[in-house]
Design an enzyme around this catalytic site. Structure first.
Site, PDB file in Angstrom:
ATOM      1  N   LEU A 107       0.831  -1.206   0.000  1.00 16.85           N
ATOM      2  CA  LEU A 107       0.000   0.000   0.000  1.00 16.85           C
ATOM      3  C   LEU A 107       0.858   1.245   0.000  1.00 16.85           C
ATOM      4  O   LEU A 107       0.506   2.263  -0.578  1.00 16.85           O
ATOM      5  CB  LEU A 107      -0.897   0.014   1.236  1.00 16.85           C
ATOM      6  CG  LEU A 107      -2.014  -1.020   1.299  1.00 16.85           C
ATOM      7  CD1 LEU A 107      -2.693  -0.976   2.638  1.00 16.85           C
ATOM      8  CD2 LEU A 107      -3.018  -0.762   0.192  1.00 16.85           C
ATOM      9  N   GLY A 108       1.968   1.173   0.706  1.00 18.63           N
ATOM     10  CA  GLY A 108       2.820   2.351   0.795  1.00 18.63           C
ATOM     11  C   GLY A 108       4.166   1.998   1.357  1.00 18.63           C
ATOM     12  O   GLY A 108       4.367   0.928   1.926  1.00 18.63           O
ATOM     13  N   GLY A 123       9.875   6.035   5.145  1.00 20.29           N
ATOM     14  CA  GLY A 123      11.016   5.920   6.036  1.00 20.29           C
ATOM     15  C   GLY A 123      10.790   4.873   7.106  1.00 20.29           C
ATOM     16  O   GLY A 123      11.724   4.223   7.554  1.00 20.29           O
ATOM     17  N   ASP A 179       2.498  12.879  16.235  1.00 19.50           N
ATOM     18  CA  ASP A 179       2.860  13.066  14.826  1.00 19.50           C
ATOM     19  C   ASP A 179       1.613  13.309  14.005  1.00 19.50           C
ATOM     20  O   ASP A 179       1.326  12.600  13.047  1.00 19.50           O
ATOM     21  CB  ASP A 179       3.635  11.849  14.324  1.00 19.50           C
ATOM     22  CG  ASP A 179       4.414  12.169  13.053  1.00 19.50           C
ATOM     23  OD1 ASP A 179       4.624  13.374  12.770  1.00 19.50           O
ATOM     24  OD2 ASP A 179       4.806  11.224  12.348  1.00 19.50           O
TER      25      ASP A 179
END
Ligand SMILES: *[C@@H]1O[C@H](CO)[C@@H](O)[C@H](O)[C@H]1NC(C)=O
Ligand SMILES: *[C@@H]1O[C@H](CO)[C@@H](O)[C@H](O)[C@H]1NC(C)=O
Ligand SMILES: *[C@@H]1O[C@H](CO)[C@@H](O)[C@H](O)[C@H]1NC(C)=O
Ligand SMILES: *[C@@H]1O[C@H](CO)[C@@H](O)[C@H](O)[C@H]1NC(C)=O
Ligand SMILES: *[C@@H]1O[C@H](CO)[C@@H](O)[C@H](O)[C@H]1NC(C)=O
Length: 674
Positions: free
Chosen positions: A348-349, A352, A466
């Site tokens: 999917l992705g 880092g 985050d």
């Protein structure tokens, strides 16, 4: 005188014997120890009295003849009987061997004949020629189609040609069973052969060693030998040949008589033994056992290797303290199968932090599995505890964290699959249509609600740490869901927040993080940056822009000072836009990003501002702390965290998507600045 008489007597006697043998030729060899035979080719008499015709090498032939010719007056009066025992032993690793023949020949010199299928009897020019003057009884162990052979185990009668005038599969008539029983010529077992001629009829019989001569011959054929041997003289003997097909060919004993009645039977007990050619080879059964054992060992090893491979492949790290988290622990195998072996089609992705795969679990339906590589075992216990507690948080605007799995050097986080991806795609990626203001406001409210729950509604204060568009996921209805708790850390209500680690993404990080560490107010700062990001459709820091526009907070404030706060909005915003709402959200964004921690609202207040149930405080672009932005640069010395947590943070708390990874925490944490 007496001596002379004696000598004359002896000469007379010798002569007598010769005369009688001329009329009646006969001999018997129970083994060839004393035999004086003519041999050529590879034929020879072995020390063990065995007559060897061929020696197990290829393309060879051998002949052995009784040296004295056998003479006769006419075919009608001619008769003879012979009995011999032969053995054709297969050579290990080779098939066949061409066979042997009992030969009646006008000449002993067959050295010009060919080996192989010619059996050492003929060559290409003598084959089929009446001038060959040769009759043979062949024991043929090869099928030579050119000679119309019936099979590779037959007996035939040949007259001047290998095209047998009569042939039949090797067999013998069993008196006991009253039927023909087949014999395997190429078995290495001794075989008895009888050839009888009388009244112009040639009979051939076969039998195994222990069996009496059958009452019925195997082959019976009338032949006029006077025609083949016009000189009425013939030599008797044997021929054997090999080609690419190789066997050992032996004659064990031989008896012959021109008087059929006086044929002496061979004494089977006195015959030499056939050498065992299996020595190099194991007995078939032994060979089979060895084969089976090796096969079993191979199968066992293969299974073992497969087992070890599977164990390695699906190996996990599991410790005692994890027992209580059992329900939250997924097996690696289950995740492996769910994601089709982490197939690239399921990716999917990538960023880092590691990779995210889509998967399907029978019990949980669609899931997203994040693979984070790590090498820090320290701090793992605390981290897992946090993940599990996080899994217990329930809010409709949070991405449910289902559990985890640990492997050596790797951590896998399992959450519910969000079909519409992350918000940043809709904000920044040209491919997707930009969201309307209405949709953006709904998502902003969703995230505010989730963050408020984390700060106040949960059993513990939970910091997200985050907050940014790429960590906001969209469910099937495009509702905002706060996800990626990888960065979030807990602390109990009232505990000293400064001990936790400074992690996050530049532009979303409150200035006091440099010295103080995270607290709810730093999350509020991050949320403020997020509000501006969503409303203005750009990231908080964009180094590529002119200096006055690089920092979003400064720029929004600038717009406000120039009395066009609305002008800071995303130019791609289309359709109905409520200027009041946009301005309200921008103002809340500036409130939340106040440089002074104490002047920021709580998330509870933020939710109320957004719902317009609480009036916004009266602020201006010149209010203290508003619109001031100091890029956060943390030196490693001033960094307020222990070295261990630092490592941990660097390895898996810094989860940033590929696009903004240039600003990330990694570098900050390691003290390189930006
Ligand atoms: C064959 O002929 C010879 C003389 O040439 C004679 O001595 C002998 O008896 C004959 N043998 C037979 C079996 O007729
Ligand atoms: C075949 O054998 C005959 C004698 O047996 C010899 O004269 C002749 O040369 C041979 N032919 C070939 C082709 O070897
Ligand atoms: C045995 O084989 C021979 C030769 O093939 C044949 O003539 C004979 O009839 C057979 N006998 C029996 C009982 O099958
Ligand atoms: C050959 O065999 C037949 C029986 O098939 C028998 O009548 C004949 O006497 C035999 N001949 C010889 C020479 O053994
Ligand atoms: C055998 O052949 C010889 C020579 O060709 C001939 O004289 C004789 O009559 C033949 N015998 C029989 C039984 O056919």
């Amino acid at each position: 005188m007496a001596q002379g008489m004696h000598l004359i007597w002896m000469i007379f006697c010798f002569h007598l014997i010769c005369i009688s043998s001329q009329q009646e030729t006969g001999f018997i060899y129970n083994g060839f120890g004393q035999a004086d035979l003519y041999t050529d080719g590879v034929a020879k008499i072995l020390p063990n009295r065995l007559l060897q015709l061929t020696d197990g090498t290829g393309q060879k032939m051998g002949h052995a003849f009784f040296k004295k010719p056998f003479e006769f007056n006419s075919s009608e009066s001619l008769s003879f009987s012979t009995h011999f025992v032969c053995a054709l032993a297969p050579k290990p690793g080779f098939i066949g061997g061409h066979g042997i023949a009992f030969v009646l020949s006008a000449s002993m010199d067959l050295t010009q004949a060919d080996a192989t299928q010619f059996l050492g009897l003929f060559n290409i020019s003598t084959q089929g020629s009446p001038s060959s003057h040769l009759v043979a009884v062949e024991l043929d162990t090869a099928l030579s189609a050119e000679f119309d052979d019936i099979d590779a185990n037959h007996v035939g009668i040949d007259v001047n040609s290998l095209m047998s005038i009569a042939s039949t599969p090797a067999a013998y008539f069993s008196e006991i069973e009253g039927k023909n029983k087949s014999i395997k010529l190429l078995s290495g077992e001794p075989i008895q052969v009888w050839v009888d001629y009388g009244g112009s009829v040639l009979n051939v019989s076969l039998a195994p060693l222990k069996i009496q001569k059958p009452s019925q011959p195997l082959l019976s054929r009338s032949i006029n030998l006077s025609e083949t041997f016009p000189d009425k003289k013939l030599f008797i003997g044997f021929s054997g040949a090999t080609g690419t097909l190789i066997s050992y060919q032996y004659i064990l004993g031989w008896s012959f008589s021109s008087n059929r009645v006086s044929l002496q039977a061979l004494d089977v007990t006195k015959l030499p033994g056939v050498p065992s050619h299996r020595a190099k080879n194991k007995r078939p059964t032994e060979l089979l056992i060895v084969l089976l054992i090796s096969l079993a060992v191979i199968v066992f090893l293969a299974l073992g290797a497969a087992y070890v491979y599977r164990r390695r492949k699906f190996a996990e790290v599991k410790e005692e303290w994890e027992k209580e988290y059992g329900p939250h622990r997924f097996s690696y195998k289950a995740l492996y199968n769910a994601t089709n072996g982490f197939h690239k089609d399921r990716l999917l992705g990538k960023g880092g932090f590691g990779e995210v795969y889509k998967g399907t679990l029978p019990s949980n339906g669609q899931i997203a599995v994040k693979r984070v590589s790590h090498d820090a075992e320290e701090g793992m216990k605390q981290f897992v505890a946090e993940i599990v507690s996080m899994g217990n948080l329930k809010h409709k605007n949070m991405v449910p964290l289902l559990g985890y799995c640990r492997r050596k050097g790797e951590l896998l986080l399992v959450s519910e699959y969000m079909p519409n991806g992350s918000l940043d795609q809709y904000l920044f990626h040209q491919g997707k249509p930009p969201f309307s203001w209405r949709r953006r406001l709904i998502i902003i409210k969703d995230i505010a609600s989730a963050l408020n729950y984390m700060h106040t509604g949960a059993p513990q204060v939970v910091l997200h740490r985050d907050i940014k568009a790429s960590n906001v996921m969209l469910d099937a209805e495009f509702n905002g869901r706060l996800g990626d708790f990888g960065m979030a850390r807990f602390h109990d209500h009232g505990a000293d927040p400064a001990t936790t680690v400074a992690v996050g993404t530049i532009g979303y990080m409150a200035p006091e993080l440099a010295t103080m560490g995270a607290c709810t107010a730093t999350d509020v700062y991050g949320f403020g940056a997020f509000l501006l990001e969503v409303t203005c459709g750009r990231r908080p820091v964009e180094p590529g822009l002119p200096a006055d526009r690089q920092y979003l907070v400064l720029w929004v404030c600038q717009c406000w000072k120039m009395a066009s706060l609305l002008g800071a909005r995303d130019p791609r915003l289309q359709g109905e836009i409520s200027a009041e709402e946009v301005e309200m959200v921008l103002k809340i964004g500036l409130l939340c990003t106040n440089a002074v921690q104490e002047l920021r609202p709580s998330m509870e207040e933020v939710v109320q501002y957004l719902n317009e149930s609480l009036k916004l405080p009266d602020i201006s672009p010149n209010s203290p702390g508003i619109g001031s932005f100091t890029p956060l640069i943390i030196g490693s010395n001033s960094f307020p965290a222990s070295p261990t947590t630092k490592t941990l943070s660097a390895s898996f708390y810094s989860s940033s998507s590929a696009t903004d990874s240039t600003f990330v925490t990694h570098s900050i944490i390691h003290g390189h600045g930006r």
